[in-house]
Design an enzyme around this catalytic site. Structure first.
Site: not given
Length: 286
Positions: A46, A76
């Protein structure tokens, strides 16, 4: 072993249940962190545009010795990007910075720009515009799955009611002492998976005596108990560490918390984030 376990996103894409979080790991250090994690058995990494380490994460993914298709890379879209053109450019920017042909999962980092975190405006139009760019990248095969982070019910409803593709995942702050059960249940009821970031409460939970006693009962560390709790709630867990020893122990969670003890843990309300309270997500407003 938990590192082999996956959940399935609404579009059929498998996502490993346990990820390596990379927040606050410097770009020049994250390469080795990713390679160490992959060697241990992690397959889900991530990152985020806001972390400033996508370049290093991408290098780690490319040079770790495991085929790209066996790894799951999530990033993101910066919280400040609330327009279609900006989002389209930012998606291309992440692909270029990571040095990858595709991203497995890309999510909107926050419904509101960080500077407006405490404000009333929920940026519904801006989120729909950014979401449209993610939908197009999904359609084009540049991204395999799309979702959101830090979205509350109203933010989710904005996409559910107006977008073409429904969000597939909501990544939220969740840990023993601060678990948003209502939001988690709502997201699941709409077909989303839920990821928990800061599953060890940004470290502050390590001082909680009640949680410490429960960990001792199971013969595990507090971080291990915290990660197991998240997994037993049927959430994905994203503990952050650059320490290979911690990566190993974080993945050594093949024990079972009893139903009775899960209820005790669910009832705990303890969320002292200490110095981390300066970050919007730990500030108590949303």
């Amino acid at each position: 072993m938990i590192l082999q376990d996956t959940q399935t996103l609404p579009n059929g894409v498998a996502i490993p249940k346990l990820a390596l979080g990379t927040w606050m790991i410097d770009d020049d250090k994250v390469v080795e962190a990713v390679k160490a994690a992959v060697e241990i058995g992690y397959r889900h990494i991530d990152t985020a545009q806001a972390y400033g380490n996508e370049r290093g994460v991408g290098e780690g993914v490319r040079t770790c010795g495991v085929p790209r298709e066996d790894l799951f890379v999530q990033t993101k879209l910066a919280a400040e990007v609330k327009d279609y053109d900006g989002a389209k450019a930012a998606i291309e920017g992440s692909l270029e910075t990571l040095g990858l042909d595709y991203i497995d999962l890309m999510i909107i980092h926050s419904p509101k720009p960080w500077a407006d975190w405490a404000g009333e405006d929920r940026f519904f139009e801006g989120n729909l515009a950014a979401w449209k760019a993610l939908e197009e990248a999904l359609e084009a095969g540049k991204i395999r799955a799309i979702g959101v982070s830090n979205f509350q019910k109203a933010d989710l409803d904005n996409l559910l009611e107006n977008a073409t593709v429904k969000p597939m995942i909501n990544q939220v702050l969740a840990h023993i002492g601060n678990t948003p059960f209502e939001l988690i249940d709502y997201a699941k009821s709409k077909g989303m998976l839920v990821e928990a970031y800061s599953p060890i409460a940004h470290g502050k939970i390590l001082d909680n005596a009640e949680i410490g006693a429960m960990a001792a009962k199971y013969g595990v560390s507090i971080p291990q108990l915290c990660i197991r709790y998240i997994l037993q709630l049927d959430l994905l867990a994203l503990p952050k560490t650059a320490n290979p020893d911690h990566m190993k122990t974080n993945a050594d969670v093949d024990f079972e918390i009893s139903a009775e003890d899960m209820e005790v843990l669910k009832a705990i309300t303890d969320k002292d984030y200490g110095d981390a309270s300066v970050f919007p997500v730990y500030s108590g407003t949303a």
